[in-house]
Write an enzyme that holds these catalytic residues in place. Structure first.
Site, short mmCIF file in Angstrom:
data_model
loop_
_atom_site.label_atom_id
_atom_site.label_comp_id
_atom_site.label_asym_id
_atom_site.label_seq_id
_atom_site.Cartn_x
_atom_site.Cartn_y
_atom_site.Cartn_z
N ASP A 1 43.90 9.98 76.03
CA ASP A 1 43.55 11.40 75.90
C ASP A 1 42.20 11.52 76.32
O ASP A 1 41.45 12.18 75.53
CB ASP A 1 43.81 11.64 74.32
CG ASP A 1 44.06 13.29 73.99
OD1 ASP A 1 43.89 13.89 75.09
OD2 ASP A 1 44.24 13.46 72.91
N HIS B 1 52.54 19.07 76.01
CA HIS B 1 51.30 18.55 75.37
C HIS B 1 51.07 19.59 74.23
O HIS B 1 51.30 20.83 74.38
CB HIS B 1 50.07 18.71 76.53
CG HIS B 1 48.79 18.15 75.80
ND1 HIS B 1 48.13 19.12 75.17
CD2 HIS B 1 48.41 16.98 76.13
CE1 HIS B 1 46.81 18.50 74.77
NE2 HIS B 1 47.03 17.11 75.22
#
Ligand code: MN
Length: 381
Positions: free
Chosen positions: A344, A222
């Site tokens: 997200d 990430h």
């Protein structure tokens, strides 16, 4: 949202190019709204013949934010990218973003319901424990994994998640990964890109890659702000985060891993990256070409080309990019089995983007892969 925009969202790819650009601008605008300006209401999320599994959904325990506050107030020399990301923690009460990150219970479930998300794959928010000294990092990673596992036990049909580890201490990270997966039932590992300026292509971290391969545990790389050596030109312009810096950071990380030979050494290693593959699918022809012909490259050093590693070791998700032109392009380059849905949350909690993704011009069978079965396969759900 205006009626015009709504009607073009429905049209998706059928919208003329100019309007598509307008849509893109509107979407970019939506993403930059402060979280408390974003829609939280149900907006007609429809029933669909697949589960929606969102695979890059962030959370954080109070204890980690307490440590962030302690660090930020300590006067120690810190990564300016970290300071820029989290110094709001020291400036008043928790904002809605922080409140959402902290909640791994009722509020999160309510907002999943309001946006049509059946399951969240949760991971420790960026930069996780990677800014701490090794001892603090190990202890916060273990605590986070325990808390996440507890939330998953309470809501096993709605939540699952990835283990946090501290790359600062590769041996303990490998052990914590094993504990997280075998004992706690977590489904992979989150690594928030660079660790104090260092990347996983450095063999000192390969114990982590080896453990992940052995456990068949995908590593989700990430983003966080670019590492200190590449940060300043972004930071000076306020471009260090999701608008641009994140993609630069993670695309570097992934191509560096390829070039290091990590995927030859660990051929079954699975890496997941978000945001449509951080630009790599779009650039893949040129990356391949320059990998062989470019200055500074070493032809023949690795067994395969970047496009091979992308199709054999890498999965990408749609986090923050509910945009048919980009995602259908990535699907055509990488294959339908390598692209997974992600929202997200809570950084881009925009329920209408779920509908935009439902409306991608792909078959129902491929939508089921995108939203459900690819995630089930990759994370072993
Ligand atoms: Mn994210």
């Amino acid at each position: 949202m205006s009626t015009d925009r709504r009607s073009f969202l429905k049209l998706g790819l059928a919208a003329p190019v100019g309007m598509k650009l307008a849509m893109a601008a509107a979407d970019a605008h939506a993403a930059t709204l402060l979280p408390d300006q974003q829609s939280t209401a149900s907006n007609g999320i429809r029933k669909v013949p697949y589960k929606r599994i969102a695979t890059e959904e962030a959370w954080a325990p109070q204890e980690m934010f307490d440590e962030y506050r302690r660090l930020l107030k300590s006067g120690a020399k810190l990564d300016p990218g970290f300071v820029a990301s989290w110094d709001t923690l020291t400036k008043g009460p928790d904002n809605i973003l922080v409140q959402r990150l902290l909640d791994i219970g009722e509020r999160r479930l309510r907002e999943m319901d309001a946006s049509g998300i059946d399951v969240q794959v949760m991971s420790l928010t960026s930069p996780g424990v990677q800014v701490f000294d090794a001892a603090t990092a190990n202890s916060i990673a273990a605590l986070s994994n325990d808390k996440l596992a507890e939330a998953i036990r309470r809501h096993p049909t709605r939540f699952t998640g990835l283990a946090a580890v501290a790359p600062q201490d590769p041996k303990t990270a490998a052990k914590e990964m094993e504990r997280g997966i075998k004992k706690l039932g977590l489904k992979g590992v989150i690594i928030n890109s660079h660790t104090q300026g260092e990347y996983l292509d450095d063999p000192k971290f390969w114990e982590i890659l080896e453990a992940a391969e052995a456990l068949n545990a995908p590593i989700y790389i990430h983003p966080q702000s670019p590492s200190p050596d590449m940060l300043q030109p972004y930071l000076r312009r306020g471009l260090e985060r999701a608008i641009l810096g994140f993609a630069a950071e993670v695309s570097l990380h992934v191509v560096a891993l390829m070039k290091s030979g990590a995927f030859d050494r660990f051929p079954k290693l699975k890496i997941v990256i978000g945001h449509g593959g951080e630009g790599i699918p779009y650039m893949l022809y040129r990356i391949d070409y320059m990998y062989v012909h470019g200055k500074g490259m070493q032809p023949g050093k690795t067994l395969k080309r970047p496009s091979d590693y992308m199709r054999q070791n890498i999965y990408i998700t749609t986090s923050g990019l509910p945009w048919a032109p980009a995602i259908t392009m990535a699907q055509s380059v990488l294959g339908m089995d390598r692209v997974l849905y992600a929202m997200d949350y809570p950084y881009q909690y925009v329920p209408e983007e779920v509908t935009m993704t439902d409306d991608f011009p792909i078959s129902d069978e491929d939508k089921k892969k995108l939203f459900q079965t690819n995630a089930e396969t990759v994370f072993g759900l």
